[in-house]
Design a protein around this motif. Structure first.
Motif, mmCIF file in Angstrom:
data_model
loop_
_atom_site.group_PDB
_atom_site.id
_atom_site.type_symbol
_atom_site.label_atom_id
_atom_site.label_comp_id
_atom_site.label_asym_id
_atom_site.label_seq_id
_atom_site.Cartn_x
_atom_site.Cartn_y
_atom_site.Cartn_z
ATOM 1 N N ASP A 155 0.829 -1.205 0.000
ATOM 2 C CA ASP A 155 0.000 0.000 0.000
ATOM 3 C C ASP A 155 0.866 1.259 0.000
ATOM 4 N N CYS A 175 -1.847 11.015 0.845
ATOM 5 C CA CYS A 175 -2.993 10.213 0.418
ATOM 6 C C CYS A 175 -3.119 9.007 1.335
ATOM 7 N N LEU A 181 -6.208 0.459 -3.030
ATOM 8 C CA LEU A 181 -7.159 1.472 -3.474
ATOM 9 C C LEU A 181 -6.896 2.796 -2.755
ATOM 10 N N CYS A 182 -6.995 3.889 -3.495
ATOM 11 C CA CYS A 182 -6.839 5.217 -2.898
ATOM 12 C C CYS A 182 -8.171 5.619 -2.261
ATOM 13 N N LEU A 183 -8.185 5.703 -0.927
ATOM 14 C CA LEU A 183 -9.406 6.053 -0.200
ATOM 15 C C LEU A 183 -9.539 7.554 0.027
ATOM 16 N N GLY A 184 -8.441 8.274 -0.099
ATOM 17 C CA GLY A 184 -8.497 9.714 0.119
ATOM 18 C C GLY A 184 -7.234 10.377 -0.385
ATOM 19 N N VAL A 198 -12.024 9.758 5.290
ATOM 20 C CA VAL A 198 -11.765 8.317 5.289
ATOM 21 C C VAL A 198 -12.438 7.648 6.488
ATOM 22 N N THR A 201 -16.116 7.281 5.589
ATOM 23 C CA THR A 201 -16.474 6.515 4.387
ATOM 24 C C THR A 201 -15.473 5.390 4.193
ATOM 25 N N ASP A 202 -15.716 4.267 4.795
ATOM 26 C CA ASP A 202 -14.785 3.145 4.725
ATOM 27 C C ASP A 202 -14.941 2.446 3.374
ATOM 28 N N GLY A 203 -13.938 2.616 2.513
ATOM 29 C CA GLY A 203 -14.020 2.019 1.185
ATOM 30 C C GLY A 203 -13.187 0.764 1.023
ATOM 31 N N ARG A 204 -12.729 0.176 2.132
ATOM 32 C CA ARG A 204 -11.914 -1.035 2.024
ATOM 33 C C ARG A 204 -12.776 -2.185 1.510
ATOM 34 N N GLY A 212 -4.767 -0.244 5.757
ATOM 35 C CA GLY A 212 -4.403 0.927 4.973
ATOM 36 C C GLY A 212 -3.380 1.800 5.653
#
Length: 278
Positions: A155, A175, A181-184, A198, A201-204, A212
């Motif tokens: 990561d 970031c 994946l780029c979460l922010g 982040v 909004t948990d995008g994992r 992350g």
């Protein structure tokens, strides 16, 4: 590091570093003066030689630094972009306006380069905070009990790739990447706002996968005297709130402020702090 024993003028904002530099200069008996902007005056400033000036009157900054026989100038601390009243502009700002006003709508590095050029034209030498405060830049290696995992290394590499690609656009210095994946991404709102996003909004994609990392690094080609990215105890608290595994910092390119407290906070939260070599 060669100690600067001549006068230093500090244009200060919020944060730990401006105060630490003033206290270090005072403790060593070295000459300095701090200038803060009206409406953004740190609560510790009265303990140090200083002046408070309006944003619209930069000529008063030059006067303060010349009066104090300053040879060097350092911009240090967080500062929001001001709303300027053209009716209050002094002669210097009037002459700067054709270039400065458009620059206020550009990236931080471009704006700071322009401002630094004005100070250099006055005969001052611009310096970074790490020229005034020993051991401010983070070195290479992991500073905490927690260690980055293999997934964290992946990561971090992805985050570094993102920052290298976006650096020339002069957008941000940080970031968040999790599971590739780029979460922010940091923009003008800053690191805290990114981490708050982040956290909300948990995008994992895999709840059981890598948590992350936050990565902070200088923009490629950035003027190393200006706007060095910073990590401190508040960054650790926000990264923990965002559920991250740790913080990755470009070795030699990021200021680690209040070092002992920051490392202690990371250890308490179980996060790693890693100075990553390019």
């Amino acid at each position: 590091m060669t100690r600067i024993e001549t006068g230093v003028g500090l244009v200060v904002g919020r944060g730990w570093v401006p105060r630490a530099i003033c206290e270090a200069r005072a403790a060593d008996g070295l000459p300095y003066i701090a200038v803060a902007f009206a409406g953004a005056v740190p609560d510790w400033l009265d303990d140090h030689p200083h002046r408070v000036v309006p944003f619209e009157k930069p000529g008063q900054i030059f006067d303060a630094f010349h009066d104090a026989n300053c040879s060097h100038v350092c911009f240090i601390g967080g500062l929001d972009r001001p709303s300027l009243n053209p009716l209050k502009f002094d002669k210097r700002l009037m002459s700067w306006a054709p270039k400065l006003l458009p620059a206020l709508k550009s990236g931080d590095d471009g704006l700071l380069r322009l401002l630094a050029g004005y100070f250099e034209a006055e005969g001052f030498t611009m310096v970074a905070a790490d020229a005034l405060l020993p051991d401010l830049l983070v070195g290479e290696g992991v500073l905490t009990r927690a260690q980055p995992s293999e997934a964290d290394h992946a990561d971090a590499a992805r985050a570094a790739e993102i920052l290298r690609a976006t650096g020339p656009l002069d957008i941000g210095q940080g970031c968040v990447v999790a599971q590739g994946l780029c979460l922010g991404f940091e923009t003008v709102q800053g690191t805290d706002a990114m981490l708050e996003y982040v956290a909300r909004t948990d995008g994992r994609p895999d709840p059981l996968g890598a948590r992350g990392v936050l990565m902070k690094a200088r923009k490629p080609g950035q003027d190393t005297r200006l706007d060095t990215p910073t990590v401190g105890p508040d960054t650790v608290a926000m990264a923990n709130r965002a559920g991250l595994a740790g913080i990755v910092m470009q070795a030699g390119g990021v200021n680690l402020v209040d070092r002992e407290a920051t490392i202690a906070a990371a250890d308490a939260a179980g996060l790693f702090l890693w100075g990553r070599a390019e």
